[in-house]
Design a protein around this motif. Sequence first.
Motif, PDB file in Angstrom:
ATOM      1  N   MET A  37       0.839  -1.179   0.000  1.00 45.95           N
ATOM      2  CA  MET A  37       0.000   0.000   0.000  1.00 45.95           C
ATOM      3  C   MET A  37       0.887   1.247   0.000  1.00 45.95           C
ATOM      4  N   ARG A  38       0.446   2.256  -0.708  1.00 49.91           N
ATOM      5  CA  ARG A  38       1.203   3.510  -0.756  1.00 49.91           C
ATOM      6  C   ARG A  38       1.257   4.160   0.617  1.00 49.91           C
ATOM      7  N   LEU A  39       2.352   4.863   0.871  1.00 48.60           N
ATOM      8  CA  LEU A  39       2.555   5.516   2.160  1.00 48.60           C
ATOM      9  C   LEU A  39       1.458   6.527   2.465  1.00 48.60           C
ATOM     10  N   ASP A  40       1.111   7.384   1.489  1.00 50.72           N
ATOM     11  CA  ASP A  40       0.094   8.397   1.748  1.00 50.72           C
ATOM     12  C   ASP A  40      -1.259   7.774   2.079  1.00 50.72           C
ATOM     13  N   LYS A  41      -1.592   6.680   1.403  1.00 52.06           N
ATOM     14  CA  LYS A  41      -2.866   6.008   1.683  1.00 52.06           C
ATOM     15  C   LYS A  41      -2.837   5.346   3.059  1.00 52.06           C
ATOM     16  N   PHE A  42      -1.704   4.741   3.436  1.00 49.40           N
ATOM     17  CA  PHE A  42      -1.609   4.119   4.759  1.00 49.40           C
ATOM     18  C   PHE A  42      -1.773   5.161   5.860  1.00 49.40           C
ATOM     19  N   LEU A  43      -1.143   6.325   5.691  1.00 50.88           N
ATOM     20  CA  LEU A  43      -1.250   7.383   6.699  1.00 50.88           C
ATOM     21  C   LEU A  43      -2.699   7.826   6.872  1.00 50.88           C
ATOM     22  N   LYS A  44      -3.454   7.854   5.768  1.00 41.11           N
ATOM     23  CA  LYS A  44      -4.859   8.238   5.846  1.00 41.11           C
ATOM     24  C   LYS A  44      -5.704   7.128   6.468  1.00 41.11           C
ATOM     25  N   VAL A  45      -5.536   5.881   6.004  1.00 40.32           N
ATOM     26  CA  VAL A  45      -6.335   4.766   6.507  1.00 40.32           C
ATOM     27  C   VAL A  45      -6.083   4.540   7.994  1.00 40.32           C
ATOM     28  N   SER A  46      -4.820   4.668   8.417  1.00 42.37           N
ATOM     29  CA  SER A  46      -4.482   4.450   9.831  1.00 42.37           C
ATOM     30  C   SER A  46      -4.838   5.662  10.687  1.00 42.37           C
ATOM     31  N   ARG A  47      -5.202   6.757  10.040  1.00 42.74           N
ATOM     32  CA  ARG A  47      -5.572   8.006  10.694  1.00 42.74           C
ATOM     33  C   ARG A  47      -4.420   8.652  11.465  1.00 42.74           C
ATOM     34  N   LEU A  48      -3.192   8.370  11.043  1.00 39.08           N
ATOM     35  CA  LEU A  48      -2.047   9.115  11.575  1.00 39.08           C
ATOM     36  C   LEU A  48      -2.087  10.542  11.029  1.00 39.08           C
ATOM     37  N   ILE A  49      -2.550  10.681   9.768  1.00 38.15           N
ATOM     38  CA  ILE A  49      -2.810  11.985   9.146  1.00 38.15           C
ATOM     39  C   ILE A  49      -4.230  11.909   8.593  1.00 38.15           C
ATOM     40  N   LYS A  50      -5.016  12.964   8.782  1.00 37.75           N
ATOM     41  CA  LYS A  50      -6.447  12.887   8.477  1.00 37.75           C
ATOM     42  C   LYS A  50      -6.771  12.786   6.990  1.00 37.75           C
ATOM     43  N   ARG A  51      -6.042  13.523   6.137  1.00 36.57           N
ATOM     44  CA  ARG A  51      -6.370  13.530   4.718  1.00 36.57           C
ATOM     45  C   ARG A  51      -5.178  13.104   3.875  1.00 36.57           C
ATOM     46  N   ARG A  52      -5.470  12.451   2.760  1.00 37.48           N
ATOM     47  CA  ARG A  52      -4.410  11.947   1.883  1.00 37.48           C
ATOM     48  C   ARG A  52      -3.621  13.090   1.254  1.00 37.48           C
ATOM     49  N   THR A  53      -4.285  14.192   0.936  1.00 33.31           N
ATOM     50  CA  THR A  53      -3.564  15.327   0.346  1.00 33.31           C
ATOM     51  C   THR A  53      -2.571  15.912   1.350  1.00 33.31           C
ATOM     52  N   VAL A  54      -2.952  15.954   2.618  1.00 34.37           N
ATOM     53  CA  VAL A  54      -2.046  16.453   3.659  1.00 34.37           C
ATOM     54  C   VAL A  54      -0.871  15.488   3.814  1.00 34.37           C
ATOM     55  N   ALA A  55      -1.141  14.184   3.720  1.00 40.41           N
ATOM     56  CA  ALA A  55      -0.076  13.180   3.788  1.00 40.41           C
ATOM     57  C   ALA A  55       0.887  13.354   2.609  1.00 40.41           C
ATOM     58  N   ASN A  56       0.340  13.620   1.427  1.00 41.58           N
ATOM     59  CA  ASN A  56       1.168  13.873   0.236  1.00 41.58           C
ATOM     60  C   ASN A  56       2.073  15.077   0.444  1.00 41.58           C
ATOM     61  N   GLU A  57       1.513  16.155   0.965  1.00 35.27           N
ATOM     62  CA  GLU A  57       2.286  17.375   1.194  1.00 35.27           C
ATOM     63  C   GLU A  57       3.378  17.162   2.231  1.00 35.27           C
ATOM     64  N   LYS A  80     -13.092   3.180  11.932  1.00 43.70           N
ATOM     65  CA  LYS A  80     -12.408   4.163  12.770  1.00 43.70           C
ATOM     66  C   LYS A  80     -11.890   3.543  14.072  1.00 43.70           C
ATOM     67  N   ASP A  81     -12.689   2.671  14.682  1.00 46.04           N
ATOM     68  CA  ASP A  81     -12.298   2.054  15.950  1.00 46.04           C
ATOM     69  C   ASP A  81     -11.087   1.139  15.801  1.00 46.04           C
ATOM     70  N   ALA A  82     -10.964   0.474  14.649  1.00 45.66           N
ATOM     71  CA  ALA A  82      -9.889  -0.493  14.433  1.00 45.66           C
ATOM     72  C   ALA A  82      -8.647   0.130  13.813  1.00 45.66           C
ATOM     73  N   ALA A  83      -8.674   1.424  13.506  1.00 47.75           N
ATOM     74  CA  ALA A  83      -7.548   2.073  12.832  1.00 47.75           C
ATOM     75  C   ALA A  83      -6.287   2.036  13.681  1.00 47.75           C
ATOM     76  N   ALA A  84      -6.414   2.125  14.994  1.00 47.43           N
ATOM     77  CA  ALA A  84      -5.242   2.131  15.881  1.00 47.43           C
ATOM     78  C   ALA A  84      -4.535   0.774  15.920  1.00 47.43           C
ATOM     79  N   GLU A  85      -5.193  -0.282  15.443  1.00 47.10           N
ATOM     80  CA  GLU A  85      -4.583  -1.609  15.416  1.00 47.10           C
ATOM     81  C   GLU A  85      -3.607  -1.785  14.246  1.00 47.10           C
ATOM     82  N   LEU A  86      -3.559  -0.805  13.321  1.00 48.01           N
ATOM     83  CA  LEU A  86      -2.671  -0.904  12.169  1.00 48.01           C
ATOM     84  C   LEU A  86      -1.242  -0.513  12.506  1.00 48.01           C
ATOM     85  N   TYR A  87      -1.028   0.162  13.640  1.00 46.43           N
ATOM     86  CA  TYR A  87       0.297   0.640  13.997  1.00 46.43           C
ATOM     87  C   TYR A  87       0.481   0.588  15.515  1.00 46.43           C
ATOM     88  N   ARG A  88       1.744   0.746  15.931  1.00 44.19           N
ATOM     89  CA  ARG A  88       2.074   0.792  17.362  1.00 44.19           C
ATOM     90  C   ARG A  88       3.051   1.934  17.561  1.00 44.19           C
TER      91      ARG A  88
END
Length: 79
Positions: free
Chosen positions: A1-21, A69-77
């Motif tokens: 999976m692309r980095l920007d999409k992972f950041l959005k799906v995991s909710r580390l960054i809220k939007r994919r465009t912000v992750a891209n920037e 949304k509830d399970a997003a925190a399980e994607l990372y530690r």
Amino acid sequence: MRLDKFLKVSRLIKRRTVANEACDAGRVLVNGKPAKASLNVKVGDVIEIQFGAKAVKAEVLNVQETVKKDAAAELYRYL
């Protein structure tokens, strides 16, 4: 999976465009190296994000295309 999409799906960054920037500005490191938004993320990768003076470091535990949304925190530690 692309980095920007992972950041959005995991909710580390809220939007994919912000992750891209953030990736374009060099504020996202994967395994200690600056990463482009198109980098493929694998389980075990360590992602470090600079938010101004604060830095967040997280290890990838799971990669999924979609997650509730509830399970997003399980994607990372946090490290």
